[in-house]
Write a protein that holds these residues in place. Structure first.
Motif, mmCIF file in Angstrom:
data_model
loop_
_atom_site.group_PDB
_atom_site.id
_atom_site.type_symbol
_atom_site.label_atom_id
_atom_site.label_comp_id
_atom_site.label_asym_id
_atom_site.label_seq_id
_atom_site.Cartn_x
_atom_site.Cartn_y
_atom_site.Cartn_z
ATOM 1 N N PRO A 1 0.821 -1.213 0.000
ATOM 2 C CA PRO A 1 0.000 0.000 0.000
ATOM 3 C C PRO A 1 0.858 1.267 0.000
ATOM 4 O O PRO A 1 1.269 1.759 1.051
ATOM 5 C CB PRO A 1 -0.835 -0.130 1.278
ATOM 6 C CG PRO A 1 -0.005 -0.973 2.175
ATOM 7 C CD PRO A 1 0.810 -1.882 1.289
ATOM 8 N N CYS A 2 1.135 1.789 -1.175
ATOM 9 C CA CYS A 2 1.925 3.019 -1.306
ATOM 10 C C CYS A 2 1.123 4.177 -0.709
ATOM 11 O O CYS A 2 -0.053 4.338 -1.032
ATOM 12 C CB CYS A 2 2.223 3.278 -2.781
ATOM 13 S SG CYS A 2 3.064 4.851 -3.081
ATOM 14 N N PRO A 3 1.728 4.999 0.152
ATOM 15 C CA PRO A 3 1.001 6.116 0.751
ATOM 16 C C PRO A 3 0.565 7.154 -0.287
ATOM 17 O O PRO A 3 -0.346 7.921 -0.052
ATOM 18 C CB PRO A 3 1.985 6.734 1.738
ATOM 19 C CG PRO A 3 3.124 5.812 1.845
ATOM 20 C CD PRO A 3 3.068 4.870 0.695
ATOM 21 N N GLU B 1 5.536 -3.693 -9.166
ATOM 22 C CA GLU B 1 5.786 -2.284 -9.466
ATOM 23 C C GLU B 1 6.954 -1.725 -8.664
ATOM 24 O O GLU B 1 7.402 -0.622 -8.917
ATOM 25 C CB GLU B 1 4.534 -1.442 -9.154
ATOM 26 C CG GLU B 1 3.396 -1.644 -10.094
ATOM 27 C CD GLU B 1 2.291 -0.614 -9.874
ATOM 28 O OE1 GLU B 1 2.503 0.395 -9.168
ATOM 29 O OE2 GLU B 1 1.201 -0.837 -10.433
ATOM 30 N N PHE B 2 7.430 -2.485 -7.687
ATOM 31 C CA PHE B 2 8.444 -1.999 -6.760
ATOM 32 C C PHE B 2 9.781 -2.714 -6.960
ATOM 33 O O PHE B 2 9.828 -3.844 -7.427
ATOM 34 C CB PHE B 2 7.985 -2.241 -5.317
ATOM 35 C CG PHE B 2 6.746 -1.485 -4.941
ATOM 36 C CD1 PHE B 2 6.832 -0.273 -4.283
ATOM 37 C CD2 PHE B 2 5.491 -1.993 -5.242
ATOM 38 C CE1 PHE B 2 5.689 0.422 -3.930
ATOM 39 C CE2 PHE B 2 4.338 -1.310 -4.892
ATOM 40 C CZ PHE B 2 4.440 -0.089 -4.230
ATOM 41 N N ALA B 3 10.848 -2.030 -6.581
ATOM 42 C CA ALA B 3 12.183 -2.630 -6.552
ATOM 43 C C ALA B 3 12.621 -2.694 -5.089
ATOM 44 O O ALA B 3 12.512 -1.698 -4.361
ATOM 45 C CB ALA B 3 13.167 -1.796 -7.360
ATOM 46 N N TRP C 1 11.875 -0.113 -0.137
ATOM 47 C CA TRP C 1 11.322 -0.463 -1.441
ATOM 48 C C TRP C 1 11.200 0.828 -2.251
ATOM 49 O O TRP C 1 10.869 1.885 -1.725
ATOM 50 C CB TRP C 1 9.943 -1.098 -1.295
ATOM 51 C CG TRP C 1 9.950 -2.469 -0.718
ATOM 52 C CD1 TRP C 1 10.114 -2.815 0.598
ATOM 53 C CD2 TRP C 1 9.797 -3.700 -1.415
ATOM 54 N NE1 TRP C 1 10.056 -4.167 0.750
ATOM 55 C CE2 TRP C 1 9.851 -4.739 -0.473
ATOM 56 C CE3 TRP C 1 9.587 -4.021 -2.751
ATOM 57 C CZ2 TRP C 1 9.727 -6.069 -0.825
ATOM 58 C CZ3 TRP C 1 9.449 -5.350 -3.100
ATOM 59 C CH2 TRP C 1 9.529 -6.363 -2.147
ATOM 60 N N TYR C 2 11.452 0.725 -3.564
ATOM 61 C CA TYR C 2 11.353 1.867 -4.480
ATOM 62 C C TYR C 2 10.169 1.638 -5.405
ATOM 63 O O TYR C 2 10.083 0.597 -6.067
ATOM 64 C CB TYR C 2 12.656 1.996 -5.282
ATOM 65 C CG TYR C 2 12.634 3.097 -6.305
ATOM 66 C CD1 TYR C 2 12.569 4.423 -5.909
ATOM 67 C CD2 TYR C 2 12.693 2.805 -7.665
ATOM 68 C CE1 TYR C 2 12.567 5.444 -6.851
ATOM 69 C CE2 TYR C 2 12.694 3.809 -8.606
ATOM 70 C CZ TYR C 2 12.627 5.122 -8.191
ATOM 71 O OH TYR C 2 12.617 6.130 -9.122
ATOM 72 N N HIS C 3 9.243 2.587 -5.486
ATOM 73 C CA HIS C 3 8.067 2.432 -6.334
ATOM 74 C C HIS C 3 8.429 2.847 -7.768
ATOM 75 O O HIS C 3 8.083 3.925 -8.242
ATOM 76 C CB HIS C 3 6.892 3.247 -5.793
ATOM 77 C CG HIS C 3 5.584 2.819 -6.365
ATOM 78 N ND1 HIS C 3 4.400 3.357 -5.972
ATOM 79 C CD2 HIS C 3 5.272 1.889 -7.301
ATOM 80 C CE1 HIS C 3 3.413 2.795 -6.640
ATOM 81 N NE2 HIS C 3 3.931 1.904 -7.454
ATOM 82 N N ALA C 4 9.117 1.957 -8.459
ATOM 83 C CA ALA C 4 9.676 2.232 -9.779
ATOM 84 C C ALA C 4 8.616 2.465 -10.848
ATOM 85 O O ALA C 4 8.795 3.304 -11.725
ATOM 86 C CB ALA C 4 10.591 1.083 -10.206
ATOM 87 N N ARG D 1 8.949 6.946 -5.554
ATOM 88 C CA ARG D 1 9.378 7.356 -4.219
ATOM 89 C C ARG D 1 9.922 6.143 -3.466
ATOM 90 O O ARG D 1 9.530 5.019 -3.711
ATOM 91 C CB ARG D 1 8.205 7.955 -3.446
ATOM 92 C CG ARG D 1 7.821 9.331 -3.951
ATOM 93 C CD ARG D 1 6.777 9.935 -3.025
ATOM 94 N NE ARG D 1 6.613 11.343 -3.275
ATOM 95 C CZ ARG D 1 5.759 11.849 -4.149
ATOM 96 N NH1 ARG D 1 4.996 11.054 -4.862
ATOM 97 N NH2 ARG D 1 5.658 13.153 -4.304
ATOM 98 N N TRP D 2 10.844 6.423 -2.527
ATOM 99 C CA TRP D 2 11.376 5.387 -1.652
ATOM 100 C C TRP D 2 10.439 5.225 -0.462
ATOM 101 O O TRP D 2 9.989 6.207 0.123
ATOM 102 C CB TRP D 2 12.769 5.764 -1.167
ATOM 103 C CG TRP D 2 13.793 5.576 -2.221
ATOM 104 C CD1 TRP D 2 14.335 6.542 -3.022
ATOM 105 C CD2 TRP D 2 14.397 4.351 -2.607
ATOM 106 N NE1 TRP D 2 15.233 5.977 -3.880
ATOM 107 C CE2 TRP D 2 15.299 4.629 -3.657
ATOM 108 C CE3 TRP D 2 14.257 3.035 -2.182
ATOM 109 C CZ2 TRP D 2 16.062 3.650 -4.265
ATOM 110 C CZ3 TRP D 2 15.022 2.053 -2.794
ATOM 111 C CH2 TRP D 2 15.916 2.373 -3.821
#
Length: 90
Positions: free
Chosen positions: A4-6, A15-17, A56-59, A64-65
């Motif tokens: 859950p990305c804020p 979607e994340f790295a 985690w990075y939302h690539a 955003r980190w």
């Protein structure tokens, strides 16, 4: 696994790295034991069981980190925040 990305809301983990452990800190390069400290920092890692903080990075999203608290046994996401404390969601 969904994170859950804020900023973007819940998204698939693809979607994340994954960057790694958010609980370790980089050693001081000026310290007298800097070589040993950096060797341990790079090569010696624990294998935590249970809740653990990770970067985690939302690539494929807001780029955003994030700092994610994830249960390593169940992959349940327990908490998510921006890696920088001063960042906020819109």
């Amino acid at each position: 696994m969904r994170i859950p990305c804020p900023y973007c809301g819940a998204r698939d983990a693809h979607e994340f790295a994954y960057l790694g452990d958010a609980t370790v800190t980089r050693p001081d390069p000026a310290a007298p034991d800097a070589l040993d400290a950096f060797s341990a920092y790079v090569y010696e890692r624990t294998n935590p069981e249970g809740p653990h903080e990770e970067f985690w990075y939302h690539a494929s999203g807001c780029r955003r980190w994030l700092k994610v608290t994830r249960n390593t046994r169940t992959h349940e996401i327990l908490a998510v925040s921006f890696a920088r404390a001063e960042e906020t969601a819109p």
